[in-house]
Motif scaffolding. Structure first.
Motif, short mmCIF file in Angstrom:
data_model
loop_
_atom_site.label_atom_id
_atom_site.label_comp_id
_atom_site.label_asym_id
_atom_site.label_seq_id
_atom_site.Cartn_x
_atom_site.Cartn_y
_atom_site.Cartn_z
N MET A 1 9.42 98.14 12.39
CA MET A 1 10.36 97.88 13.21
C MET A 1 10.77 96.87 14.70
O MET A 1 9.50 97.64 15.17
CB MET A 1 11.19 99.42 13.29
N HIS A 2 11.33 96.52 14.94
CA HIS A 2 11.98 96.39 16.21
C HIS A 2 12.27 97.24 17.21
O HIS A 2 13.44 97.74 16.67
CB HIS A 2 12.34 94.75 16.08
N ILE A 3 12.16 97.98 17.90
CA ILE A 3 12.53 98.45 19.36
C ILE A 3 12.04 98.28 20.19
O ILE A 3 11.77 97.45 20.75
CB ILE A 3 11.65 99.57 18.71
N ALA A 4 13.35 98.78 21.01
CA ALA A 4 13.76 98.63 22.66
C ALA A 4 13.39 99.85 22.63
O ALA A 4 14.01 101.22 22.61
CB ALA A 4 14.70 98.05 22.12
N THR B 1 7.10 96.23 16.80
CA THR B 1 7.81 95.34 18.15
C THR B 1 7.72 95.90 18.81
O THR B 1 9.62 96.60 18.35
CB THR B 1 8.22 93.64 17.33
N VAL B 2 7.58 95.80 20.19
CA VAL B 2 8.68 96.59 21.12
C VAL B 2 8.54 95.83 21.83
O VAL B 2 7.84 94.65 22.61
CB VAL B 2 7.27 97.42 21.67
N SER B 3 10.13 96.04 22.18
CA SER B 3 11.12 95.31 24.06
C SER B 3 10.91 96.48 24.78
O SER B 3 11.35 97.01 24.85
CB SER B 3 11.96 94.28 23.31
N THR B 4 9.99 95.96 26.05
CA THR B 4 10.13 97.25 27.05
C THR B 4 11.04 96.52 28.18
O THR B 4 10.79 95.55 28.48
CB THR B 4 9.19 97.65 27.92
N PHE B 5 11.63 97.84 28.52
CA PHE B 5 12.89 97.81 29.59
C PHE B 5 12.34 98.39 31.05
O PHE B 5 12.24 99.89 30.51
CB PHE B 5 14.43 96.71 29.58
N THR B 6 12.44 98.11 31.93
CA THR B 6 12.89 99.06 32.76
C THR B 6 14.02 99.41 33.59
O THR B 6 14.94 100.43 33.93
CB THR B 6 11.78 98.91 34.42
N ASP B 7 14.85 98.30 33.17
CA ASP B 7 16.49 98.25 33.90
C ASP B 7 17.25 98.34 33.13
O ASP B 7 17.20 97.61 31.45
CB ASP B 7 16.28 97.14 34.15
N SER B 8 17.59 99.48 32.83
CA SER B 8 18.98 99.70 31.37
C SER B 8 20.20 98.63 31.21
O SER B 8 20.25 98.79 29.91
CB SER B 8 19.27 101.34 31.37
N ALA B 9 20.21 97.67 32.35
CA ALA B 9 21.35 97.35 31.01
C ALA B 9 20.88 95.89 30.94
O ALA B 9 21.53 95.24 29.76
CB ALA B 9 22.15 96.69 32.99
N ALA B 10 19.31 95.67 31.76
CA ALA B 10 18.48 94.51 30.63
C ALA B 10 18.92 94.72 29.48
O ALA B 10 18.64 94.28 28.27
CB ALA B 10 18.04 94.20 31.43
N ALA B 11 18.38 96.36 29.72
CA ALA B 11 18.04 96.70 27.76
C ALA B 11 19.49 96.27 27.05
O ALA B 11 19.29 95.96 25.98
CB ALA B 11 17.36 98.21 27.63
N LEU B 12 20.20 96.94 27.03
CA LEU B 12 21.67 96.87 26.84
C LEU B 12 22.28 95.99 26.11
O LEU B 12 21.89 95.67 24.81
CB LEU B 12 22.88 97.84 27.52
N ALA B 13 21.79 94.19 27.27
CA ALA B 13 22.38 93.06 27.19
C ALA B 13 21.25 92.03 26.17
O ALA B 13 21.69 91.86 24.68
CB ALA B 13 22.21 92.24 27.88
N TYR B 14 19.96 92.83 26.08
CA TYR B 14 19.24 92.88 24.84
C TYR B 14 19.24 93.35 23.65
O TYR B 14 19.50 92.10 22.84
CB TYR B 14 17.33 92.88 25.07
N THR C 1 22.17 93.85 22.66
CA THR C 1 23.74 93.75 22.22
C THR C 1 23.27 92.37 21.35
O THR C 1 23.54 91.98 20.35
CB THR C 1 24.65 93.22 23.57
N GLU C 2 22.57 91.23 21.72
CA GLU C 2 22.31 90.46 21.42
C GLU C 2 21.17 89.79 20.42
O GLU C 2 20.94 88.89 19.91
CB GLU C 2 22.10 89.13 22.65
N THR C 3 20.07 91.16 20.17
CA THR C 3 19.25 90.94 19.39
C THR C 3 19.63 92.12 18.22
O THR C 3 19.43 92.78 18.31
CB THR C 3 17.56 91.31 20.13
N ALA C 4 20.04 91.13 16.29
CA ALA C 4 20.58 91.94 15.85
C ALA C 4 18.94 92.42 14.86
O ALA C 4 19.36 93.74 14.44
CB ALA C 4 21.31 91.23 14.76
N SER C 5 18.17 91.55 15.41
CA SER C 5 16.98 92.31 14.81
C SER C 5 16.11 93.83 15.35
O SER C 5 15.34 94.63 14.78
CB SER C 5 15.83 91.67 14.65
N VAL C 6 16.66 94.14 16.56
CA VAL C 6 16.61 95.38 16.44
C VAL C 6 16.99 96.39 16.22
O VAL C 6 17.98 96.98 15.79
CB VAL C 6 17.36 96.20 18.70
#
Length: 298
Positions: free
Chosen positions: A1-4, A26-39, A41-46
Motif C-alpha cells: 500500500m501507499h502510506i503517507a 510505499t512510504v512518503s514521509t513528511f515533517t511538515d503536516s501542511a505539506a503532508a495534507l497537500a500531498y 489531497t493530490e495523490t489518490a494512491s495514498v
C-alpha cells in the motif's frame, strides 16, 4: 500500500519506514503536516495516513479532520494517529477527529503490521463499495450521478478559460433492435457501444441508449475528431444474434467549453446537436458550434 507518514522527528520517520518498506509498502514521509495534507489531497494512491498528534504547522487532530473529509468524498483512506503519550483523552480526541486507529509511538513492528492488514481489508471494501455505487452495472461505465460529479470536478479544474469538449452519443434505432432481436441482444449492443465509447475521457451512461463523454483540455475540433472516430468504429461493429449479425450505428452531438459556461449548458448544447444529428439522418456527427448553425441557416 501507499502510506503517507507524518512526524516531526526524522528519526521516528526512519524507524517506521524501515519497518514498512521491507513488507512492500510505499512510504512518503513528511515533517511538515501542511505539506503532508497537500500531498495526500493530490495523490489518490495514498491509502493510509499515519500521523503523530505532535506535528506542525497544523496539529495532528486538524490533519485527521482534513484527511477524513477526503475519505468522505468517496475515497478510501485509513487514518492512524500516533502519540508518545497514550492515554484515554488522546485516544478519544483522535477517534473523534476522524482517525480509524490509535497507536503508541514508536510502534512495535507486529502491532503496526496488524493495523495495516486491517487497513488493507477496510480500504479494499470501501473501494469496491465506491465502484459499485458509481458504476452502471450493465456497461461498466460511470452511472449518471457519478458522471456528472466527475465531469463537474473536471470543469472546476479546467477553469473558465480552459479547454474542454463534450460529446453526447445515442445508439440509432435501439428500440427496433430490442423489438427485433430481444433484450438480451439489446444489452449486448449496449455493452459493445460502451466498450467503444469508453476509450477516452470521462464517460458515462446517462440512461437507456444515451452516453456522454467529457474530454478535459480538448478543443472543439479535437472533440469532433474523436466523435468521428467513434462513429466509424460503431458503424463497423457487428453484434452476434440468432438470425443474423446486428449492425449498429450511433449519432453524436459535440459542444465545447466557453467562458462563463456551465457543465449543464455545455451538455445542453451537445444534446441539441445530437437531436439535429438524429433528425437529419442519423449515423453522423453534428457540432453545436458549426454544423448546427449551418443546419439552422439552411
Amino acid at each position: 500500500m501507499h502510506i503517507a507518514l507524518v512526524d516531526s522527528s526524522r528519526v521516528v520517520l526512519k524507524i517506521i519506514t524501515d519497518q514498512l518498506e521491507p513488507r512492500g509498502h510505499t512510504v512518503s514521509t513528511f515533517t511538515d503536516s501542511a505539506a503532508a495534507l497537500a500531498y495526500v489531497t493530490e495523490t489518490a494512491s495514498v491509502r493510509v495516513l499515519i500521523t503523530s498528534l505532535e506535528v506542525r504547522p497544523i496539529s495532528g487532530l486538524e490533519l485527521c479532520w482534513s484527511a477524513r473529509l477526503l475519505a468522505d468524498a468517496k475515497r478510501p483512506l485509513y487514518i492512524i494517529t500516533m502519540s508518545s503519550a497514550q492515554n484515554a483523552r488522546n485516544l478519544a480526541e483522535a477517534l473523534d477527529s476522524g482517525a480509524d486507529d490509535f497507536i503508541e509511538k514508536p510502534p512495535g513492528a507486529e502491532s503496526l503490521h496488524a493495523r495495516l492488514r486491517a487497513a488493507e481489508r477496510l480500504t479494499s471494501m470501501q473501494e469496491e463499495l465506491i465502484r459499485l455505487a458509481e458504476t452502471d452495472p450493465l456497461t461498466g461505465l460511470l452511472n449518471r450521478r457519478a458522471f456528472f460529479a466527475r465531469a463537474q470536478a473536471a470543469a472546476d479544474k479546467v477553469g473558465p478559460h480552459g479547454r474542454m469538449s463534450a460529446i453526447l452519443a445515442d445508439i440509432d434505432h435501439f428500440k427496433r433492435i430490442n423489438d427485433t432481436h430481444g433484450h438480451d441482444v439489446g444489452d449486448t449492443v449496449l455493452q459493445a457501444a460502451a466498450k467503444i465509447l469508453g476509450s477516452e475521457g470521462i464517460v458515462g451512461r446517462l440512461g437507456g441508449e444515451e452516453f456522454a463523454i467529457v474530454l478535459p483540455h480538448k478543443s472543439l475540433e479535437e472533440g469532433e475528431a474523436h466523435a468521428r472516430r467513434l462513429r466509424v468504429l460503431a458503424a463497423d461493429l457487428r453484434v452476434r444474434a440468432a438470425r443474423a449479425p446486428v449492425r449498429m450505428t450511433c449519432s453524436f452531438g459535440v459542444s465545447d467549453w466557453s467562458e462563463g459556461a456551465t457543465l449543464e449548458g455545455m451538455l445542453k448544447r451537445a444534446d441539441i446537436a445530437l437531436y439535429e444529428a438524429k433528425s437529419s439522418g442519423r449515423d453522423r456527427v453534428v457540432s453545436a458550434a458549426t454544423d448546427l448553425i449551418l443546419a439552422r441557416a439552411g
